[in-house]
Scaffold this active site. Structure first.
Site, mmCIF file in Angstrom:
data_model
loop_
_atom_site.group_PDB
_atom_site.id
_atom_site.type_symbol
_atom_site.label_atom_id
_atom_site.label_comp_id
_atom_site.label_asym_id
_atom_site.label_seq_id
_atom_site.Cartn_x
_atom_site.Cartn_y
_atom_site.Cartn_z
ATOM 1 N N ARG A 166 0.691 -1.063 -0.007
ATOM 2 C CA ARG A 166 -0.162 -0.018 -0.190
ATOM 3 C C ARG A 166 0.981 1.207 -0.009
ATOM 4 N NH1 ARG A 166 -2.419 -3.722 -1.220
ATOM 5 N NH2 ARG A 166 -4.048 -4.647 -0.254
ATOM 6 N N SER A 243 -11.637 0.295 2.708
ATOM 7 C CA SER A 243 -10.916 -0.191 4.007
ATOM 8 C C SER A 243 -10.404 1.184 4.450
ATOM 9 C CB SER A 243 -9.952 -1.271 3.529
ATOM 10 O OG SER A 243 -10.330 -2.487 3.294
ATOM 11 N N GLU A 349 -5.930 4.641 5.601
ATOM 12 C CA GLU A 349 -5.500 4.240 4.322
ATOM 13 C C GLU A 349 -6.068 5.652 3.390
ATOM 14 O OE1 GLU A 349 -6.670 1.049 0.998
ATOM 15 O OE2 GLU A 349 -6.255 0.375 2.943
#
EC number: 1.3.1.98
Length: 357
Positions: A166, A243, A349
């Site tokens: 990520r 998420s 995130e």
């Protein structure tokens, strides 16, 4: 190029919160994108480059500057010095799921497990988008960008992008604006080896087995729908950034400490935190597991306007009428509760604009 003033940003994000942009410029070509960004930089004004808005929480005060909204298009097969397969250049403003659907229809394998992810293609290399055992870094050959510092167009090859879980060279740094992405995909009837157990079970193949591309896409979309991760105007569980927290990456010692705290809370014979080897000395665990076992179950917060999804504890959702402050307050409560319970600090995130977690 279209210019507007005082445009609400909530409708341009999947979380559906946020105040107005002082100025919104929508660009439809790469040249317009470069020109718009350069103009704002030359004027030394605040700039926000807006992609699909699926990984962004805009503060209630909005953005007191220029928002450049990327609406470029184009999926162009290319030839060149590559090692076979399909080489495709995709404009930053192309719908990501639209591209995946196109790739599956063309018999291009490598992104089928990334079906249903909202947002635009240009954002995918920034945080190395991934799901169900695939990441875009596995198929990206090049990322072409506009370098705001040197005011030139720069191309990065895969090895230069510093891809990790990520994360990439482009994340957390506003210097580079993605213009387009070149993908190198396999020409095949079958998808890449399935690397996610639940997906393998749904397809009826062993882990590491292969299934027809269209079947993999359908199975992934079904998995995502069950978790409220496919956008649906009629389903508040999908009014989110997906998420909200990334899965924590821990050292071996940190994971051992987490396991001990879990045993103290849940009992020696109770459930243990998931453990996945990320790389030598690093362990990945599940943010969703930590949230749920810290006492934040599905639907936590309802009937408040901001609550956890009733389908997936990782999604902070706008149930209708939520403010950015409501969303951040809930996320902060979950983050702090997990920290207090398990000693692990979750990292958000989505990008939080004009507000702090």
């Amino acid at each position: 190029m279209l210019e507007q003033n005082d445009v609400p940003l909530a409708g341009l994000t999947t979380m559906r919160v946020g105040g107005p942009a002082a100025r919104l410029v929508t660009v439809t070509t790469t040249d317009e994108l470069v020109d718009a960004v350069r103009e704002v930089d030359d004027a030394d004004e605040p700039l926000l480059v807006l992609s699909g808005g699926s990984n962004l929480v805009v503060g209630d005060e909005g953005f007191a500057g220029t928002v450049v909204r990327v609406a470029t298009s184009g999926i162009t097969p290319e030839s060149g010095d590559y090692c076979g397969g399909a080489v495709v250049r995709v404009a930053a403003g192309e719908s990501w799921d639209g591209f995946v659907e196109h790739a599956v229809g063309q018999g291009w394998a490598g992104v089928e497990a990334l079906s249903g992810i909202p947002g635009l293609t240009g954002a995918t290399p920034v945080q190395n988008v991934g799901a169900y055992g695939q990441e875009v870094s596995q198929t990206i050959a090049q990322v072409r960008t506009y370098d705001r510092h040197d005011q030139v167009v720069r191309t990065f090859f895969n090895a230069d992008c510093e891809f990790t879980y990520r994360h990439s060279l482009f994340k957390g740094d506003s210097r580079f604006v993605v213009l387009d992405v070149v993908f190198q995909l396999e020409i095949a009837d079958l998808g890449r080896p399935v690397a996610y157990q639940a997906l393998a079970d749904g397809l009826g193949v062993p882990l590491g087995g292969r299934a027809p591309l269209a079947d993999v896409r359908d199975a992934v979309l079904e998995q995502r729908r069950r978790r409220g991760m496919v956008l649906d105007d009629d389903d508040p569980d999908t009014w989110s950034c997906g998420s909200f927290f990334t899965n924590p990456l821990l050292s071996e010692a940190q994971y051992d400490a987490l396991a001990m705290r879990a045993a103290d809370r849940l009992g020696q014979d109770g459930p243990t935190p998931p453990r996945f080897t990320d790389r030598p000395g690093r362990v990945k665990t599940s943010a969703a597991w930590l949230i749920e076992h810290a006492g934040f179950g599905k639907g936590f917060g309802m009937p408040a306007p901001a609550a956890l999804s009733t389908k997936h504890t990782l999604a902070v959702t706008n149930r209708g009428g939520a403010s950015a402050a409501d969303v951040v307050a809930l996320a902060r409560q979950v983050r702090d509760g997990v920290l207090e319970t398990f000693g692990v600090r979750l990292v958000n995130e989505p990008v939080l604009l004009g507000t702090e977690l």
